[in-house]
Design a protein around this motif. Structure first.
Motif, PDB file in Angstrom:
ATOM      1  N   UNK A 124       0.792  -1.322  -0.082  1.00 51.85           N
ATOM      2  CA  UNK A 124       0.090  -0.138   0.028  1.00 51.85           C
ATOM      3  C   UNK A 124       0.767   1.307   0.007  1.00 51.85           C
ATOM      4  N   UNK A 125       0.451   2.200   0.715  1.00 53.17           N
ATOM      5  CA  UNK A 125       1.175   3.544   0.985  1.00 53.17           C
ATOM      6  C   UNK A 125       2.560   3.332   1.290  1.00 53.17           C
ATOM      7  N   UNK A 126       2.702   2.391   2.406  1.00 54.64           N
ATOM      8  CA  UNK A 126       4.118   2.042   2.670  1.00 54.64           C
ATOM      9  C   UNK A 126       5.068   1.756   1.666  1.00 54.64           C
ATOM     10  N   UNK A 127       4.539   0.954   0.778  1.00 52.69           N
ATOM     11  CA  UNK A 127       5.410   0.255  -0.301  1.00 52.69           C
ATOM     12  C   UNK A 127       5.703   1.585  -1.249  1.00 52.69           C
ATOM     13  N   UNK A 128       4.882   2.524  -1.473  1.00 52.28           N
ATOM     14  CA  UNK A 128       5.186   3.477  -2.423  1.00 52.28           C
ATOM     15  C   UNK A 128       6.018   4.527  -1.635  1.00 52.28           C
ATOM     16  N   UNK A 129       6.032   4.925  -0.411  1.00 44.18           N
ATOM     17  CA  UNK A 129       6.906   5.783   0.236  1.00 44.18           C
ATOM     18  C   UNK A 129       8.246   5.093   0.331  1.00 44.18           C
ATOM     19  N   UNK A 130       8.615   3.910   0.749  1.00 45.31           N
ATOM     20  CA  UNK A 130       9.773   2.871   0.847  1.00 45.31           C
ATOM     21  C   UNK A 130      10.412   3.229  -0.591  1.00 45.31           C
ATOM     22  N   UNK A 131       9.381   3.035  -1.636  1.00 46.96           N
ATOM     23  CA  UNK A 131      10.081   3.043  -2.923  1.00 46.96           C
ATOM     24  C   UNK A 131      10.795   4.432  -3.474  1.00 46.96           C
ATOM     25  N   UNK A 132       9.918   5.352  -3.142  1.00 48.71           N
ATOM     26  CA  UNK A 132      10.370   6.729  -3.194  1.00 48.71           C
ATOM     27  C   UNK A 132      11.606   7.032  -2.473  1.00 48.71           C
ATOM     28  N   UNK A 133      11.584   6.766  -1.095  1.00 50.96           N
ATOM     29  CA  UNK A 133      12.953   7.007  -0.239  1.00 50.96           C
ATOM     30  C   UNK A 133      14.083   6.161  -0.906  1.00 50.96           C
ATOM     31  N   UNK A 137      14.633   5.663  -4.047  1.00 46.77           N
ATOM     32  CA  UNK A 137      15.350   6.362  -5.209  1.00 46.77           C
ATOM     33  C   UNK A 137      15.942   7.581  -4.542  1.00 46.77           C
ATOM     34  N   UNK A 138      15.299   8.111  -3.598  1.00 46.09           N
ATOM     35  CA  UNK A 138      16.057   9.381  -3.033  1.00 46.09           C
ATOM     36  C   UNK A 138      17.564   9.342  -2.815  1.00 46.09           C
ATOM     37  N   UNK A 139      17.939   8.114  -2.144  1.00 45.83           N
ATOM     38  CA  UNK A 139      19.255   7.778  -1.624  1.00 45.83           C
ATOM     39  C   UNK A 139      19.826   6.965  -2.598  1.00 45.83           C
ATOM     40  N   UNK A 140      19.565   6.751  -3.621  1.00 43.12           N
ATOM     41  CA  UNK A 140      19.970   5.502  -4.702  1.00 43.12           C
ATOM     42  C   UNK A 140      21.370   5.859  -4.855  1.00 43.12           C
ATOM     43  N   UNK A 141      21.845   7.199  -5.115  1.00 42.07           N
ATOM     44  CA  UNK A 141      23.153   7.550  -5.613  1.00 42.07           C
ATOM     45  C   UNK A 141      23.961   8.129  -4.437  1.00 42.07           C
ATOM     46  N   UNK A 188      11.530   6.895   6.834  1.00 40.89           N
ATOM     47  CA  UNK A 188      11.516   5.304   6.551  1.00 40.89           C
ATOM     48  C   UNK A 188      13.020   5.117   6.043  1.00 40.89           C
ATOM     49  N   UNK A 189      13.617   4.498   7.095  1.00 40.78           N
ATOM     50  CA  UNK A 189      15.039   4.414   6.751  1.00 40.78           C
ATOM     51  C   UNK A 189      15.222   3.099   6.015  1.00 40.78           C
ATOM     52  N   UNK A 190      16.068   3.484   4.743  1.00 44.66           N
ATOM     53  CA  UNK A 190      16.203   2.486   3.827  1.00 44.66           C
ATOM     54  C   UNK A 190      17.709   2.514   3.184  1.00 44.66           C
ATOM     55  N   UNK A 191      18.342   3.392   3.817  1.00 41.82           N
ATOM     56  CA  UNK A 191      19.673   3.569   3.404  1.00 41.82           C
ATOM     57  C   UNK A 191      20.666   4.002   4.565  1.00 41.82           C
ATOM     58  N   UNK A 233      23.111   8.369   9.222  1.00 41.54           N
ATOM     59  CA  UNK A 233      24.443   9.405   9.366  1.00 41.54           C
ATOM     60  C   UNK A 233      23.760  10.826   9.539  1.00 41.54           C
ATOM     61  N   UNK A 234      22.838  10.996   8.330  1.00 40.83           N
ATOM     62  CA  UNK A 234      22.056  12.437   8.549  1.00 40.83           C
ATOM     63  C   UNK A 234      21.533  12.602   9.832  1.00 40.83           C
ATOM     64  N   UNK A 235      20.729  11.613  10.514  1.00 45.16           N
ATOM     65  CA  UNK A 235      20.168  11.943  11.907  1.00 45.16           C
ATOM     66  C   UNK A 235      21.124  12.082  12.649  1.00 45.16           C
ATOM     67  N   UNK A 236      22.390  11.410  12.776  1.00 47.24           N
ATOM     68  CA  UNK A 236      23.373  11.753  13.610  1.00 47.24           C
ATOM     69  C   UNK A 236      23.871  13.252  13.432  1.00 47.24           C
ATOM     70  N   UNK A 237      24.150  13.635  12.218  1.00 49.94           N
ATOM     71  CA  UNK A 237      24.705  14.969  11.731  1.00 49.94           C
ATOM     72  C   UNK A 237      23.627  16.147  12.087  1.00 49.94           C
ATOM     73  N   UNK A 238      22.518  15.641  12.085  1.00 49.45           N
ATOM     74  CA  UNK A 238      21.364  16.783  12.221  1.00 49.45           C
ATOM     75  C   UNK A 238      21.322  16.842  13.798  1.00 49.45           C
ATOM     76  N   UNK A 239      21.557  16.092  14.540  1.00 49.50           N
ATOM     77  CA  UNK A 239      21.544  16.355  16.087  1.00 49.50           C
ATOM     78  C   UNK A 239      20.414  15.480  16.690  1.00 49.50           C
ATOM     79  N   UNK A 240      19.954  14.551  15.965  1.00 49.79           N
ATOM     80  CA  UNK A 240      18.769  13.550  16.534  1.00 49.79           C
ATOM     81  C   UNK A 240      19.680  12.584  17.609  1.00 49.79           C
TER      82      UNK A 240
END
Length: 262
Positions: A5-14, A16-20, A122-125, A130-137
């Motif tokens: 469903x919606x989860x599959x779509x979001x995971x696919x988009x994320x 793609x966002x981090x593919x490179x 939706x952590x997939x990469x 690394x971003x979470x740590x860099x951004x102060x989470x």
């Protein structure tokens, strides 16, 4: 990965966002443990139910979340109001398409508030950790419904970066994966991510099962909580509750937190 469903779509988009994007995490970072500590009660003689208040602009199930005062949807102001109301920790959406989240939202919250923040995405990469740590989470969300048998690997990556991890489950099978992964904070989501329906019986049931199976870490109930009456069954059972839409849509965020935690 096991999702639909919606989860599959979001995971696919994320994905793609981090593919490179490179996966190198760099050197190990010291663990602060602030997020986990914020959810830990003062002791068995004084049990409490900690509140994780969510900074959230939209959701797939609800669309835009419109508070009466649009200023309350500004992440920094929302974080300060939640802190004033007595929240123990904050959750910040960074997924942009379906939840209106962003990097800037997390940065603003971390700068404005003294409370530890969870990067909710939706952590997939590995780069997302690394971003979470860099951004102060102080913590990152790891969804078993997304990561499946890779959950343990991503948990190790989070710890390499000094992050706590909220490992989220929805059913008994996912709970088994989470417990075997070495998770010390498990969140149980009441929402079926395929249908988006809420069942408030899900978290108490799986939390009780986790305790019966010997899990000694922290347990968090998630999704669908709108009132103190909704939360009452969790007291003495869960360690924390994560509340998003009902808080974010309130006209007075601090008061909404106080009423939930009363």
């Amino acid at each position: 990965m096991s999702c639909g469903g919606v989860l599959e779509q979001i995971v696919r988009e994320r994905a793609q966002d981090y593919a490179a994007v490179g996966a190198d995490l760099g050197p190990a970072r010291a663990a602060s443990g602030r997020f986990r500590a914020a959810l830990t009660g003062p002791g068995p003689a004084e049990p409490r139910l900690a509140l994780i208040a969510e900074v959230k602009r939209a959701s797939p199930s609800q669309g835009a979340i419109a508070a009466l005062d649009p200023a309350q949807l500004r992440p920094a102001q929302a974080a300060l109001a939640y802190e004033s109301g007595g929240a123990a920790a904050l959750s910040v959406l960074t997924e942009p398409r379906h939840f209106g989240g962003s990097r800037e939202a997390l940065l603003d919250v971390v700068e404005a508030s003294s409370l530890p923040a969870l990067r909710k995405d939706f952590v997939v990469h590995p780069a997302m950790l690394r971003e979470a740590a860099d951004w102060g989470a102080g913590a990152a969300l790891l969804m078993v419904s997304v990561l499946g048998e890779q959950t343990a690997r991503y948990l190790r990556l989070a710890r390499h970066l000094g992050l706590d991890a909220l490992v989220e489950v929805h059913d008994g099978h996912e709970l088994e994966i989470a417990m075997h992964s070495g998770a010390d904070i498990i969140g149980v989501n009441n929402r079926d991510l395929t249908t988006l329906r809420i069942d408030l019986n899900n978290a108490p049931l799986l939390i009780a099962h986790a305790r019966a199976a010997g899990f000694t870490g922290l347990l968090v109930a998630e999704s669908g909580y709108r009132s103190a009456a909704d939360i009452a069954p969790l007291r003495g059972l869960a360690d924390a509750v994560l509340v998003g839409s009902s808080l974010a849509g309130s006209s007075d965020l601090a008061r909404a937190v106080r009423e939930l935690t009363a």
